[in-house]
Design an enzyme around this catalytic site. Structure first.
Site, mmCIF file in Angstrom:
data_model
loop_
_atom_site.group_PDB
_atom_site.id
_atom_site.type_symbol
_atom_site.label_atom_id
_atom_site.label_comp_id
_atom_site.label_asym_id
_atom_site.label_seq_id
_atom_site.Cartn_x
_atom_site.Cartn_y
_atom_site.Cartn_z
ATOM 1 N N LYS A 157 71.271 -20.658 -44.175
ATOM 2 C CA LYS A 157 72.098 -21.704 -43.569
ATOM 3 C C LYS A 157 73.315 -21.149 -42.827
ATOM 4 O O LYS A 157 73.820 -21.774 -41.905
ATOM 5 C CB LYS A 157 72.619 -22.648 -44.669
ATOM 6 C CG LYS A 157 71.577 -23.538 -45.295
ATOM 7 C CD LYS A 157 72.190 -24.483 -46.319
ATOM 8 C CE LYS A 157 72.227 -23.884 -47.712
ATOM 9 N NZ LYS A 157 70.907 -23.680 -48.338
ATOM 10 N N ASP B 271 77.432 -26.455 -50.782
ATOM 11 C CA ASP B 271 76.062 -26.241 -50.310
ATOM 12 C C ASP B 271 75.558 -27.478 -49.551
ATOM 13 O O ASP B 271 74.930 -27.367 -48.497
ATOM 14 C CB ASP B 271 75.149 -25.923 -51.504
ATOM 15 C CG ASP B 271 73.764 -25.526 -51.050
ATOM 16 O OD1 ASP B 271 73.659 -24.562 -50.261
ATOM 17 O OD2 ASP B 271 72.794 -26.193 -51.454
ATOM 18 N N GLY C 273 68.274 -24.707 -66.111
ATOM 19 C CA GLY C 273 68.177 -23.811 -64.961
ATOM 20 C C GLY C 273 68.292 -24.534 -63.629
ATOM 21 O O GLY C 273 67.958 -23.976 -62.582
ATOM 22 N N GLY D 181 65.802 -10.040 -45.182
ATOM 23 C CA GLY D 181 65.979 -10.636 -46.513
ATOM 24 C C GLY D 181 64.641 -10.827 -47.186
ATOM 25 O O GLY D 181 63.841 -11.646 -46.762
ATOM 26 N N GLY E 218 64.396 -11.233 -50.731
ATOM 27 C CA GLY E 218 64.583 -11.758 -52.079
ATOM 28 C C GLY E 218 63.611 -12.904 -52.300
ATOM 29 O O GLY E 218 62.540 -12.928 -51.701
ATOM 30 N N VAL F 234 62.963 -16.144 -51.361
ATOM 31 C CA VAL F 234 62.259 -16.826 -50.270
ATOM 32 C C VAL F 234 61.468 -15.837 -49.423
ATOM 33 O O VAL F 234 60.293 -16.057 -49.113
ATOM 34 C CB VAL F 234 63.244 -17.622 -49.381
ATOM 35 C CG1 VAL F 234 62.522 -18.203 -48.178
ATOM 36 C CG2 VAL F 234 63.916 -18.727 -50.187
ATOM 37 N N GLY F 235 62.109 -14.732 -49.048
ATOM 38 C CA GLY F 235 61.461 -13.746 -48.186
ATOM 39 C C GLY F 235 60.208 -13.168 -48.823
ATOM 40 O O GLY F 235 59.171 -13.011 -48.173
ATOM 41 N N LYS G 162 74.519 -28.134 -45.376
ATOM 42 C CA LYS G 162 73.348 -28.866 -44.882
ATOM 43 C C LYS G 162 73.776 -30.027 -43.976
ATOM 44 O O LYS G 162 73.175 -30.276 -42.935
ATOM 45 C CB LYS G 162 72.514 -29.381 -46.062
ATOM 46 C CG LYS G 162 71.888 -28.251 -46.880
ATOM 47 C CD LYS G 162 71.229 -28.776 -48.151
ATOM 48 C CE LYS G 162 70.704 -27.617 -49.007
ATOM 49 N NZ LYS G 162 70.308 -28.050 -50.356
ATOM 50 N N VAL H 4 67.478 -27.160 -44.646
ATOM 51 C CA VAL H 4 67.820 -28.475 -45.210
ATOM 52 C C VAL H 4 66.602 -29.036 -45.933
ATOM 53 O O VAL H 4 65.542 -29.207 -45.331
ATOM 54 C CB VAL H 4 68.259 -29.471 -44.110
ATOM 55 C CG1 VAL H 4 68.572 -30.834 -44.723
ATOM 56 C CG2 VAL H 4 69.447 -28.945 -43.327
#
Lengths: 377, 377
Positions: free
Chosen positions: A140, A235, A221, A10, A12, A14-15, A239, A166
């Site tokens: 997650k 979501d 946003g 991944g 995107g 974060v990656g 967590k 988390v």
């Protein structure tokens, strides 16, 4: 210099930030006596892999190009002229990942980093654990699947980290793990783990209507494109489930009490986003306002919390004391209150930004480096 | 089962609680696949050591007796009939410690745990580090000596932990280390790291006089027997110095700005405790009250803080925003606000009980177990 092989699943938001952080901390890594050797990177469709994963790595220049390409929304395939690597596509990707895990897991060691949002990585991750690999998750979903999958995934406790699942980079999991390992029994964990819902609850507390606040949050946003993805509480529930399982609770998603902030008849199958915002949401204002008034008459405020104690593992709106860390929370920060033997009168409180690709990726990088003692020079 | 050899220096309040925690978490240790093998325990005068430190340990029954004896304020020498161990006294103790460090440092590995409050352990600790041993500190003093001593002590970064030197068991150091290792630059750290001074500042904010609050704090047992030991700020200064050095600042105690809450002419060389409480303290009320009023007119409150940023490393009274975590702090909790790239608008906040033998010892135990990957089965 200790070399830590990394495969990134991944790339995107974060990656991509993680690759960026890995590149920008090269000298810091060297100071710590380590080097993160990225041997493979994949998205949902394409994987690029170093020629010989036992010794080679994807060069820093190539990794920069991966960041650029993903930032631009292009395919990793467009990198074909940027150096020497192997490319896998489609069904080959998962096979390739498993192959690398089996090869490096028992030799040099390997960290699989899952920064995807996919349900489908659990299979390769469990195989990786079986092969003796380490696993770091920002994703997650592998942790919120069945108990059976969870047990496999965490069977080697020192070889898995998932701080960023988390509260993004907030040191929530690391801190709970310290309490757990030192035998300090945790009685209760309560927190606001959604920046969006934290913002919404503190704004409605100030007298604005629920519909007005959700619309404002959307235009700022702060919400998903369909705000119901936040308002459903799913979501936060994920967590909460991760925290509950960390605390040793044998609990599944379908046994959790999850309060949705909109009723079923306003769900995505029934109403469009526009219809929901325009005609659905305002119908919810009165109820929320009444609940706020009731809480206020008790000297309390409302928060959308995750609550885990001996009897409960649930997410939803709850009255909390106006003077608690939770009650004092404003804006989109996350906060977690932990009650244990050592923190019985006043909780241990961890608070701060709980979202953002930069922060989430920093948490992932800290997790990887925190496992360095498992690797040999 | 991985066995981690431990030598405990100092078995007063914190050390005794640590032994207690080690004993009460035996099954938890086993679940983690480790066993803490206590091979030696000493106080300032006497040391008891397992017959052959390479393989033996001080039995759990004997360790319980150590707890009892120290709780009763007796000498470790009274344990002579409680099993098989070697006893060292006086100058022999430090020699014995060094010997064990040299013996185990390069073979099975060894953790030296300093729960004393002594300035004099720095020598053996530095020798221990040189021998390849791990070090865990609750004792602040080895870290606040000269830069030269500090550099030696932390030269093997993965082999030293000292969570409990700042904020007791609060995950302050662990959290800062995560930020540092992930390359998130820390711009500013500000916190209230004295439960006593935190209590005093929040009480005077409520309109009570300084002298009244200090006297109340003393009778509640919140202060040292001579409250000037708290009011001098020296203990907070030590914690600030430890944090500053952790952040990479080359700073010494004597270059720090340290505000004392009483003037020199009321010092212990000039006035008795009784005289200070009765005649000295009340003379300070007016000044503090004026400062509070001035802060209040700016919309702020006063806190006795530790502040570290690029330009400053200091402790003293400072105006802080009424709505910050620091400003909202009540009672004796500690709080630390951390500003970094990832936590730039709102800080990362860690808050909770920052004192107590139980909590401090739990932090030490978590530190020891956190180093388990450095040991081999």
């Amino acid at each position: 210099m200790k070399k830590i092989a990394v495969v990134l699943i991944g790339c995107g938001g974060v990656g991509r930030h993680l690759l960026d952080h890995i590149l920008s901390t090269r000298s810091l890594q060297a100071n710590q006596g380590v080097r993160l050797r990225v041997v493979g990177v994949c998205d949902s469709r394409v994987m690029i892999v170093a020629p010989d994963v036992s010794i080679d790595e994807l060069g820093d220049e190539l990794l920069s190009q991966v960041c650029r390409v993903k930032y631009e929304g292009s395919s990793l395939e467009t990198l074909q002229n940027f150096g020497n690597f192997h490319l896998s596509v489609g069904a080959e990707v998962m096979k390739k990942i498993t192959h690398i895990g089996a090869l490096l897991g028992r030799s040099t060691g390997l960290v699989f980093v899952d920064c995807s949002a996919s349900l489908e990585t659990i299979g390769v991750l469990n195989q990786a654990v079986e092969s003796g690999c380490c696993v770091v998750l920002a994703n997650k979903k592998p942790l919120t699947s069945s108990m059976e999958d969870y047990d496999k995934l965490v069977s080697q406790k020192r070889r898995i980290r998932h701080e960023s699942t988390v509260g993004a980079g907030l040191p929530v999991i690391a801190s709970l793990n310290r309490l757990i390992s030192s035998g300090d029994p945790i009685y209760r964990v309560i927190g606001s783990l959604s920046g969006t819902l934290g913002y919404v609850m503190s704004e409605v507390e100030d007298g604005k209507s629920f519909s007005q606040v959700v619309n404002a949050a959307k235009s700022l946003g702060y919400t998903e494109p369909d705000p119901r993805d936040d308002l459903s509480g799913m979501d936060v529930a994920r967590k909460a489930l991760i925290l509950a399982r960390l605390l040793g609770r044998r609990v599944n998603m379908d046994s959790m009490k999850i309060e949705s902030l909109y009723p079923e008849e306003m769900g995505p199958e029934v109403m469009s986003v526009e219809d929901f915002l325009l005609n659905g949401l305002p119908l919810l204002d009165k109820d929320i306002q009444q609940r706020i008034q009731k809480a206020s008459s008790n000297g309390n405020v409302l928060r959308y919390v995750c609550l885990i104690d001996e009897a409960r593992c649930q997410v939803g709106i709850q009255e909390v004391s106006r003077n608690s860390a939770l009650g004092l929370l404003r804006g989109s920060d996350n906060v977690l209150e932990v009650y244990s033997r050592c923190y019985s009168q006043q909780p241990l409180v961890i608070q701060g930004a709980g979202a953002g690709n930069d922060t989430t990726a920093a948490g992932v990088l800290a997790d990887i480096l925190d496992m360095q003692d498992l690797f040999h020079s």
